[in-house]
Design a protein around this motif. Structure first.
Motif, mmCIF file in Angstrom:
data_model
loop_
_atom_site.group_PDB
_atom_site.id
_atom_site.type_symbol
_atom_site.label_atom_id
_atom_site.label_comp_id
_atom_site.label_asym_id
_atom_site.label_seq_id
_atom_site.Cartn_x
_atom_site.Cartn_y
_atom_site.Cartn_z
ATOM 1 N N UNK A 97 0.473 -1.060 0.085
ATOM 2 C CA UNK A 97 0.220 0.422 0.460
ATOM 3 C C UNK A 97 0.649 1.075 -0.150
ATOM 4 N N UNK A 98 0.479 2.661 -0.991
ATOM 5 C CA UNK A 98 1.659 3.213 -0.864
ATOM 6 C C UNK A 98 2.732 3.124 -1.095
ATOM 7 N N UNK A 99 3.143 1.920 -1.406
ATOM 8 C CA UNK A 99 4.772 1.905 -2.241
ATOM 9 C C UNK A 99 4.546 1.381 -3.321
ATOM 10 N N UNK A 100 5.866 1.938 -4.045
ATOM 11 C CA UNK A 100 5.808 1.402 -5.625
ATOM 12 C C UNK A 100 6.272 -0.113 -5.562
ATOM 13 N N UNK A 101 5.806 -0.260 -6.534
ATOM 14 C CA UNK A 101 6.714 -2.155 -6.071
ATOM 15 C C UNK A 101 7.748 -2.285 -6.891
ATOM 16 N N UNK A 102 8.056 -2.962 -6.250
ATOM 17 C CA UNK A 102 9.949 -3.727 -6.401
ATOM 18 C C UNK A 102 9.808 -4.967 -7.160
ATOM 19 N N UNK A 103 10.255 -4.937 -7.678
ATOM 20 C CA UNK A 103 11.173 -5.869 -8.890
ATOM 21 C C UNK A 103 12.105 -6.339 -9.075
ATOM 22 N N UNK A 104 12.313 -7.583 -8.961
ATOM 23 C CA UNK A 104 13.616 -8.994 -8.661
ATOM 24 C C UNK A 104 13.686 -9.165 -10.105
ATOM 25 N N UNK A 105 15.029 -9.902 -10.942
ATOM 26 C CA UNK A 105 14.588 -11.632 -11.218
ATOM 27 C C UNK A 105 16.189 -11.694 -12.657
ATOM 28 N N UNK A 106 16.262 -12.707 -12.102
ATOM 29 C CA UNK A 106 17.798 -13.422 -12.156
ATOM 30 C C UNK A 106 17.334 -14.446 -13.033
ATOM 31 N N UNK A 107 18.460 -15.647 -13.424
ATOM 32 C CA UNK A 107 18.763 -16.700 -13.890
ATOM 33 C C UNK A 107 18.147 -17.906 -12.854
ATOM 34 N N UNK A 108 17.297 -18.800 -13.257
ATOM 35 C CA UNK A 108 17.145 -19.819 -12.408
ATOM 36 C C UNK A 108 17.858 -20.293 -11.968
ATOM 37 N N UNK A 132 23.817 -10.668 -8.584
ATOM 38 C CA UNK A 132 24.425 -9.870 -7.811
ATOM 39 C C UNK A 132 23.822 -9.053 -7.021
ATOM 40 N N UNK A 133 22.440 -9.706 -6.601
ATOM 41 C CA UNK A 133 21.984 -8.487 -5.897
ATOM 42 C C UNK A 133 21.559 -10.230 -4.555
ATOM 43 N N UNK A 134 20.815 -9.659 -3.588
ATOM 44 C CA UNK A 134 20.337 -10.574 -2.866
ATOM 45 C C UNK A 134 18.704 -9.771 -2.066
ATOM 46 N N UNK A 135 18.072 -10.278 -2.687
ATOM 47 C CA UNK A 135 16.547 -9.401 -1.629
ATOM 48 C C UNK A 135 15.907 -10.797 -0.776
ATOM 49 N N UNK A 136 15.004 -10.101 -0.436
ATOM 50 C CA UNK A 136 14.304 -10.686 1.073
ATOM 51 C C UNK A 136 12.792 -11.451 0.144
ATOM 52 N N UNK A 137 12.836 -12.643 1.339
ATOM 53 C CA UNK A 137 10.898 -12.872 0.607
ATOM 54 C C UNK A 137 10.361 -13.292 1.896
ATOM 55 N N UNK A 138 9.305 -12.815 1.989
ATOM 56 C CA UNK A 138 8.272 -14.057 3.067
ATOM 57 C C UNK A 138 8.915 -12.721 4.940
ATOM 58 N N UNK A 139 9.653 -11.572 4.681
ATOM 59 C CA UNK A 139 9.500 -11.256 6.193
ATOM 60 C C UNK A 139 8.785 -11.178 7.158
ATOM 61 N N UNK A 140 7.208 -11.530 6.096
ATOM 62 C CA UNK A 140 6.512 -10.824 7.249
ATOM 63 C C UNK A 140 5.963 -11.998 7.975
ATOM 64 N N UNK A 141 6.004 -13.203 7.066
ATOM 65 C CA UNK A 141 5.586 -14.755 7.600
ATOM 66 C C UNK A 141 6.170 -14.546 9.617
ATOM 67 N N UNK A 142 5.344 -15.602 10.110
ATOM 68 C CA UNK A 142 5.571 -16.304 11.213
ATOM 69 C C UNK A 142 7.150 -16.907 11.290
ATOM 70 N N UNK A 143 8.171 -17.143 12.551
ATOM 71 C CA UNK A 143 9.138 -17.998 12.469
ATOM 72 C C UNK A 143 9.220 -19.247 11.659
ATOM 73 N N UNK A 144 7.674 -19.607 11.740
ATOM 74 C CA UNK A 144 7.552 -21.181 11.557
ATOM 75 C C UNK A 144 6.987 -20.945 10.055
ATOM 76 N N UNK A 145 6.427 -20.601 9.486
ATOM 77 C CA UNK A 145 5.994 -19.905 8.286
ATOM 78 C C UNK A 145 7.510 -19.875 7.461
#
Length: 168
Positions: A97-108, A132-145
């Protein structure tokens, strides 16, 4: 779990992640109604007096403040992360909400999932490293998730690498 894997094609997968909502919209309405009802009980003996008009605005302000705070929490929690994994590329987009969309792409083939048990903003912090980058994923999830997500993500990446090699 507040994330879902879907198979788009036999070789492509899509992962959608969103924050957990412990209070659904229906519960939100019931909570506000219950709060309003309970907060008016002390006002019944004051009906017909001038004291009622002195207290009523503050009680309504309290209910309005609760409503505003919960509504703000809903808006701030409107986060959606979408990870698309196919043999050639991996694509991650994050919209909030109210934040520009962020995108990242790499060779699988070259992307690695990493879990940082300590040192991140949250315990068991999950990141993707590639291009050449490190991106976070799911930081809002619980520890177990996050632990579960890491296992599923690492497995999906290794299956993609095994099936298609570095050149696709």
């Amino acid at each position: 779990m507040p994330y879902r894997w879907t198979v788009q094609t036999p070789t492509a997968r899509r992962l959608e992640l969103w924050p957990h909502r412990s209070l659904p919209r229906r519960g939100f309405a019931a909570f506000i109604l219950g709060t309003f009802t309970l907060i008016t009980i002390p006002l019944y003996p004051l009906l017909g007096t001038f004291v009622l008009w002195g207290i009523l605005p503050f009680m309504l302000l309290a209910v309005g403040g609760i409503w505003w705070a919960l509504e703000r929490s809903y808006r701030d929690g409107e986060i959606l992360e979408v990870l698309t994994l196919d043999p050639e590329t991996i694509h991650l987009s994050r919209s909030a909400h109210k934040v520009a969309q962020k995108e990242w792409q790499a060779n699988s083939y070259w992307v690695r999932a990493e879990m940082h048990q300590t040192g991140g903003p949250v315990p068991y912090y999950v990141t993707l490293k590639g291009n050449g980058r490190t991106v976070e994923i799911g930081a809002f999830l619980s520890e177990e998730e996050r632990r579960s997500l890491y296992g599923e993500l690492a497995s999906a990446l290794s299956e993609t690498r095994a099936a298609h090699g570095p050149d696709g």
